[in-house]
Design a protein around this motif. Structure first.
Motif, PDB file in Angstrom:
ATOM      1  N   PRO A  62       0.802  -1.231   0.000  1.00  0.00           N
ATOM      2  CA  PRO A  62       0.000   0.000   0.000  1.00  0.00           C
ATOM      3  C   PRO A  62       0.833   1.280   0.000  1.00  0.00           C
ATOM      4  N   LEU A  87      -4.163   0.333   8.067  1.00  0.00           N
ATOM      5  CA  LEU A  87      -3.255  -0.280   7.098  1.00  0.00           C
ATOM      6  C   LEU A  87      -2.128  -0.975   7.848  1.00  0.00           C
ATOM      7  N   THR A  92       3.376   0.261   5.002  1.00  0.00           N
ATOM      8  CA  THR A  92       2.711   1.204   4.105  1.00  0.00           C
ATOM      9  C   THR A  92       3.656   2.363   3.809  1.00  0.00           C
ATOM     10  N   ARG A 149      -2.764  -6.563   4.040  1.00  0.00           N
ATOM     11  CA  ARG A 149      -2.799  -5.553   2.981  1.00  0.00           C
ATOM     12  C   ARG A 149      -4.178  -5.474   2.318  1.00  0.00           C
TER      13      ARG A 149
END
Length: 385
Positions: A62, A87, A92, A149
């Motif tokens: 991400p 997240l 991330t 994810r």
């Protein structure tokens, strides 16, 4: 200058989600964001706010970028930090697009062989592309990484969706993957319950039977309308049908769209197995024991099976049988309320409900194209079963 709250307010559903590969980017918006940004789905305190959430289409690494022209003050909620709470931590990439591309490109070069780490349960072709359905559990570290994810899509596209506990090993993950490039098309989480009728039955079995539940079911928006949902659902069902320990297959809180998919696929299975053509013409022999036995034989939850039999009699144009079964189920479900009504009003309500279900079932069957079995009829509005 007058203070204008609208200038500082943005719908959180305007968040832009993108799936990217080396050649292109496909973007879409979430259906809902209230699990992240609150029931009002509004973000206050920013002018010209733009939130981009991107994923590599293969690894789903991400990337988040939040931009705005002006911030009201330091007291307003930090949008970026709020999104990052949902997240994977330390996985991330924020703002640095080059770092993100380098990161997922390196992951792609070392991508594990899915055939080596996951169980292949089905393959199919859609629009001249080949797809594979894999199954895995959360003893597999890569499966845990992938789900962390992917799971934010549950919040975006499933009403009342929530994250699952991957430390509970009764959860499993099913993935749909495009064979040519390993792009993930969709995924499903499922849960296994022990199933037994009583303590004596439980104690006498060395192999405990299970009741398996489809929980979260997502085909990503850019891949919808390719029958991937039907293929994924049927792949899971067929996999469980082959397992003698799985005694019942059910679904957790399906929405209307998934309900329709489930009815279609389950009915086609009963039809293709020849069960529909062998139904008794007179439904007097269809009692609770008959439902329990036949639902068990097909590993279908009892209430789902009852509705499938109603659909079957509509399909067979046995109006009398369909009417008797539908009205009986509706009366039993709503007995307390109906018994308080005058006989004429009760009769009218049951007839109206029956007419609605008959129309709904007829339109569902027409979409199956099993055979030319219906005249043109108006389209029914979906009813709550």
């Amino acid at each position: 200058m007058a203070y204008n709250p609208e200038a500082w307010t943005k719908s959180s559903n305007e968040l832009v989600i993108s799936l990217c590969d080396s050649e292109s980017k496909s973007s879409f918006k979430p259906l809902m964001t209230y699990p992240i940004f609150g029931e009002a789905e509004q973000i206050f305190g920013y002018k010209d706010l733009k939130i981009d959430l991107a994923f590599d289409a293969i690894t789903f690494k991400p990337f988040v970028k939040v931009k705005y022209a002006e911030k009201l003050n330091d007291e307003v909620e930090d949008v970026q930090e709020k999104l990052l709470e949902f997240l994977p931590e330390n996985d991330t990439v924020v703002d640095d697009e080059i770092k993100w591309v380098d990161s997922f490109s390196a992951e792609q070069e070392n991508l594990p062989n899915y055939d080596g780490i996951f169980e292949k349960i089905d393959e199919y072709t859609s629009k001249k592309e080949d797809f594979v359905v894999y199954k895995t559990n959360f003893r597999n570290e890569y499966a845990v990484k992938l789900l962390k994810r992917l799971q934010i899509f549950v919040l975006f596209f499933i009403e009342a969706g929530s994250y699952i506990d991957t430390s509970d090993l009764k959860w499993e993950l099913f993935l749909v993957v495009k064979k040519s490039d390993n792009k993930i098309i969709g995924f499903t989480t499922t849960y296994t319950y022990f199933k037994f009728d009583n303590a004596k039955d439980f104690d006498s079995n060395t192999e405990i039977a299970t009741r398996n539940k489809i929980s979260q079911f997502i085909i990503l928006p850019i891949y919808q309308n390719g029958n991937h949902g039907s293929h994924l659902y049927q792949a899971i069902v067929n996999h469980w049908l082959r397992d003698p320990l799985v005694k019942e297959i059910t679904v957790e809180d399906p929405n209307e769209k998934f309900d329709d998919l489930r009815y279609r696929q389950d009915f086609k299975r009963l039809f293709n197995e020849g069960f529909v053509s062998k139904l008794p013409e007179n439904v007097k022999s269809i009692n609770r024991d008959w439902f329990v036995e036949n639902a068990s034989n097909h590993k279908i939850e009892i209430n789902q099976f009852k509705k499938l039999i109603e659909i079957a009699y509509v399909f067979l144009k046995n109006t009398k049988a369909a009417r008797l079964l539908i009205k009986k189920r509706l009366y039993e479900k709503n007995k307390d309320g109906l018994d308080d009504l005058d006989a004429a009003i009760k009769k009218d309500k049951l007839q109206t409900a029956y007419d609605n279900y008959h129309l709904e079932y007829s339109n569902l069957i027409k979409g199956l194209r099993l055979k030319d079995n219906f005249e043109d009829e108006p389209v029914a509005k979906k009813q709550k079963v």
